[in-house]
Design an enzyme around this catalytic site. Structure first.
Site, PDB file in Angstrom:
ATOM      1  N   THR A 196      44.839   8.727  -9.676  1.00 53.43           N
ATOM      2  CA  THR A 196      44.342   8.830  -8.303  1.00 53.43           C
ATOM      3  C   THR A 196      45.470   8.671  -7.300  1.00 53.43           C
ATOM      4  O   THR A 196      46.475   8.019  -7.563  1.00 53.43           O
ATOM      5  CB  THR A 196      43.283   7.737  -8.023  1.00 53.43           C
ATOM      6  OG1 THR A 196      43.870   6.448  -8.233  1.00 53.43           O
ATOM      7  CG2 THR A 196      42.071   7.916  -8.908  1.00 53.43           C
ATOM      8  N   ASN A 210      46.356   6.835  -4.108  1.00 53.36           N
ATOM      9  CA  ASN A 210      45.950   5.650  -3.357  1.00 53.36           C
ATOM     10  C   ASN A 210      46.447   5.830  -1.926  1.00 53.36           C
ATOM     11  O   ASN A 210      47.642   5.723  -1.655  1.00 53.36           O
ATOM     12  CB  ASN A 210      46.561   4.407  -4.010  1.00 53.36           C
ATOM     13  CG  ASN A 210      46.093   3.110  -3.375  1.00 53.36           C
ATOM     14  OD1 ASN A 210      45.453   3.117  -2.328  1.00 53.36           O
ATOM     15  ND2 ASN A 210      46.424   1.996  -3.994  1.00 53.36           N
ATOM     16  N   GLU A 247      40.904   5.787  -2.892  1.00 58.22           N
ATOM     17  CA  GLU A 247      41.620   6.499  -3.935  1.00 58.22           C
ATOM     18  C   GLU A 247      40.904   7.803  -4.251  1.00 58.22           C
ATOM     19  O   GLU A 247      39.676   7.835  -4.345  1.00 58.22           O
ATOM     20  CB  GLU A 247      41.724   5.646  -5.200  1.00 58.22           C
ATOM     21  CG  GLU A 247      42.455   4.321  -4.988  1.00 58.22           C
ATOM     22  CD  GLU A 247      42.540   3.510  -6.269  1.00 58.22           C
ATOM     23  OE1 GLU A 247      43.145   4.009  -7.234  1.00 58.22           O
ATOM     24  OE2 GLU A 247      41.994   2.401  -6.291  1.00 58.22           O
TER      25      GLU A 247
END
Length: 321
Positions: free
Chosen positions: A212, A214, A260
């Site tokens: 992901t 962030n 995220e």
């Protein structure tokens, strides 16, 4: 489009213009009516259109600590205004001294001496000057003295979002805070967006097969309620379908609240240090703690599948018109 920060940035030879003033946070569909009308009238009159807005939000100066969550930072508002055809945006630093300007002095300093307003376009509840003492009627009264007209546009659009209440930034912030990003999208006319720089997190998503981005959000950003969402991760002009997580990672007892986004099927991205935006399409589920990593992975796979289908259906509907 020209962007000015402060009255001193306005070109010395600036001529007559059509002006509209407001915070315009979010540039939602009600705002678009007013700004669009200002652009339309400017073109009819053969002069440029100018939007005047403020930084920081006036409430933070008048009542410190009351800064509302922002639906869009100033650079994003400017982008949206440019898409509406605005010729110039003036961001006025809103200071304690500026807040004390009487309405008549505000008109002279900003509209008359600097922007040479030919026409001012506003909503019916527009207020300005010290203690918001100026209103549309007073603006019109001064127009007779300083040779500008005033046109009032009803910005109140209503729809299903918020139970049929008039569209407003306040309502949009409430819907975002509740996680109703679909309702917010109805008011905004586009998905709600948060943005910032991609920073390194705990990298648990990468370990689980779902890397992901962030996103370290900007100060005062209106962030949706904790949960999992479908939407897009936007980097460098590329908009990628995404499954989005907002909140603390309860599975691993984390305490820091994060935004995220997993760009679906894109495991090759290296986004650290880049500016990214996250656009929210739909709420999928709340945050929960699973009995095992296997159960978590099964749910995440379902989230990704659902997000992929929702984004694809939305994009197909947009193409179909």
């Amino acid at each position: 489009m020209q962007r000015w920060r402060g009255l001193e940035d306005i070109p010395q030879d600036w001529g007559r213009s059509v002006v509209t003033i407001g915070s315009y946070d979010g540039v939602h569909r009600g705002h678009q009516l007013i700004i669009g009308r200002a652009v339309e009238r400017a073109r009819e009159l053969g002069v440029p259109s100018v939007v005047v807005t403020f930084d920081p939000h006036p409430s933070e100066v008048v009542r410190p600590g009351s800064h509302p969550p922002l639906l869009a930072p100033h650079h994003r508002r400017a982008e949206l205004m440019a898409e509406l055809g605005v010729d110039a945006v003036l961001i006025l630093p809103f200071t304690a001294e500026f807040s004390k300007l009487p309405p008549a002095e505000f008109v002279v300093k900003v509209l008359v001496d600097k922007l040479h307003a030919k026409l001012v376009v506003e909503g019916p509840n527009f207020r300005f000057g010290h203690r918001a003492a100026g209103d549309v009627a007073f603006l019109e009264e001064l127009g007779g003295t300083y040779d500008y007209g005033v046109e009032v546009v009803d910005l109140y659009v209503t729809g299903e979002a918020g139970g049929g209440k008039p569209f407003s930034s306040t309502l949009t912030r409430r819907l975002v805070a509740e996680g109703d990003v679909a309702g917010a999208m109805e008011i905004l006319g586009r998905p709600h967006r948060v943005e910032g720089v991609v920073v390194q997190g705990a990298q648990r998503g990468r370990e689980l097969g779902y890397p992901t981005a962030n996103v370290e959000t900007l100060p005062h950003t209106a962030i949706p309620a904790d949960g999992v969402y479908a939407g897009w991760l936007v980097v460098g002009g590329e908009s990628m379908p995404a499954a989005i997580s907002v909140g603390t990672n309860v599975q691993f007892d984390a305490t820091e609240r994060t935004v995220e986004a997993y760009a679906i099927d894109r495991v090759d991205l290296d986004l650290y240090g880049l500016h990214a935006a996250v656009d929210f399409l739909a709420y999928l589920r709340g945050m929960e703690k699973f009995e095992s990593i296997e159960a978590l992975l099964k749910c995440m796979a379902g989230d990704v599948h659902q997000a992929r289908e929702l984004v694809a259906a939305h994009e197909a509907a947009v193409i179909a018109g």
